[in-house]
Design an enzyme around this catalytic site. Structure first.
Site, mmCIF file in Angstrom:
data_model
loop_
_atom_site.group_PDB
_atom_site.id
_atom_site.type_symbol
_atom_site.label_atom_id
_atom_site.label_comp_id
_atom_site.label_asym_id
_atom_site.label_seq_id
_atom_site.Cartn_x
_atom_site.Cartn_y
_atom_site.Cartn_z
ATOM 1 N N GLY A 12 51.546 -58.386 171.807
ATOM 2 C CA GLY A 12 50.988 -58.759 173.108
ATOM 3 C C GLY A 12 50.312 -57.647 173.884
ATOM 4 C CB THR A 13 48.681 -54.392 173.068
ATOM 5 O OG1 THR A 13 47.772 -54.784 172.050
ATOM 6 C CG2 THR A 13 49.916 -53.767 172.459
ATOM 7 C CG ASN A 14 44.242 -57.772 172.744
ATOM 8 O OD1 ASN A 14 43.207 -57.322 173.231
ATOM 9 N ND2 ASN A 14 44.618 -57.514 171.500
ATOM 10 C CG MET A 90 49.856 -64.220 163.948
ATOM 11 S SD MET A 90 48.284 -63.383 163.602
ATOM 12 C CE MET A 90 48.418 -63.252 161.826
ATOM 13 C CG ASN A 107 40.668 -65.284 168.235
ATOM 14 O OD1 ASN A 107 41.804 -64.903 168.560
ATOM 15 N ND2 ASN A 107 40.153 -65.059 167.035
ATOM 16 C CG HIS A 109 38.349 -61.051 164.128
ATOM 17 N ND1 HIS A 109 39.403 -61.526 163.357
ATOM 18 C CD2 HIS A 109 37.546 -60.361 163.286
ATOM 19 C CE1 HIS A 109 39.219 -61.144 162.109
ATOM 20 N NE2 HIS A 109 38.100 -60.441 162.033
HETATM 21 C C1 GRF Z 1 44.798 -57.756 167.727
HETATM 22 O O1 GRF Z 1 44.371 -56.773 166.842
HETATM 23 C C2 GRF Z 1 43.794 -58.878 167.798
HETATM 24 O O2 GRF Z 1 42.490 -58.437 167.570
HETATM 25 C C3 GRF Z 1 44.238 -59.783 166.678
HETATM 26 O O3 GRF Z 1 45.636 -59.713 166.674
HETATM 27 C C4 GRF Z 1 46.055 -58.480 167.249
HETATM 28 C C5 GRF Z 1 46.979 -58.798 168.370
HETATM 29 O O4 GRF Z 1 47.578 -57.659 168.920
HETATM 30 N N1 GRF Z 1 43.727 -61.109 166.886
HETATM 31 P P1 GRF Z 1 48.404 -57.765 170.248
HETATM 32 O O5 GRF Z 1 49.539 -58.778 169.994
HETATM 33 O O6 GRF Z 1 47.499 -58.197 171.345
HETATM 34 O O7 GRF Z 1 48.962 -56.382 170.458
#
Ligand code: GRF
Length: 217
Positions: A12-14, A90, A107, A109
């Site tokens: 969940g860093t994003n 996922m 999304n 990527h």
């Molecule tokens: C990220 O690299 C994103 O591009 C991909 O999955 C990863 C998720 O990372 N879709 P996080 O859970 O947001 O850290």
């Protein structure tokens, strides 16, 4: 202020970057609900720490993808979500899910689409010997990583890179471009026409470029 529903499966860093940007006022929106298909996703803790509602909806509890997706729709609609942001989610969404949120699912990527869709893409980029990779925020369509592209960022790739190194280099940019894409959406500046996304007020920069290796070596 738009309401954002974020779907996650992992660290969940994003998600964190979206929450932080909205708290700083850089996104005219709030994360209204975080849904994970994985009960042990650290993303859930990140949301709870900020007082954001969370739900676990495990795909394992449903007989097929469509019924899992309909449960997601129910939860998202319960929070009047305007935009669905997939952030390390996922699962592949069904057309039935997308029908509920036309042009409203994004999304991120970790590659420069349409190169390297799918999984394991940083190692694939290194193994291919490309000089650049990066990340892409796109609208989600029925394919895997195929929808109209909103924003991309590039990083250099070096032949002796380790996967984790490239991952970190890309992730730093993911955290900048995802909140930006969401803000452009929140401002009503994105218009999808076929495969293309037009951005209101965007000016062309004919000189912008990156060269790797640089010309001065
Ligand atoms: C990220 O690299 C994103 O591009 C991909 O999955 C990863 C998720 O990372 N879709 P996080 O859970 O947001 O850290």
């Amino acid at each position: 202020m738009i309401k954002i529903g974020v779907l996650v499966s992992g660290s969940g860093t994003n998600l964190q970057s979206i929450i932080d940007a909205s708290f700083r006022g850089e996104v005219d929106g709030e994360v209204a609900i975080v849904i994970s298909n994985n009960a042990s996703a650290f993303a859930l803790t990140r949301a709870e720490d900020k007082g954001i509602p969370t739900r676990v909806v495990s795909h394992k509890g449903f007989p097929d993808r469509r019924r899992f997706d309909m449960e997601l729709v129910k939860v998202l609609n319960g929070f009047n979500v305007d935009l669905v942001a997939l952030a390390g989610f996922m699962r592949v969404l069904t057309p039935e899910f997308l029908e509920h949120f036309p042009g409203r699912v994004m999304n991120i990527h970790p590659a420069l689409l349409p190169s390297f869709p799918g999984l394991g893409v940083r190692q694939k980029a290194i193994d291919h010997g490309v000089r650049f990779s990066g990340c892409t925020v796109h609208f989600v369509d029925q394919g895997v990583d195929t929808g109209p592209i909103i924003i991309q960022a590039t990083v250099p790739v070096y032949p002796d890179d380790r996967e984790e190194q490239l991952q970190e280099r890309i992730l730093r940019l993911e955290h900048k471009i995802y909140p930006k894409a969401i803000q452009l959406f929140a401002q009503g500046r994105l218009k999808i026409e076929g495969r293309k996304v037009f951005i209101d007020g965007l000016k062309k920069d004919e000189d912008q470029c990156m060269i790797n290796p640089p010309l001065h070596i």
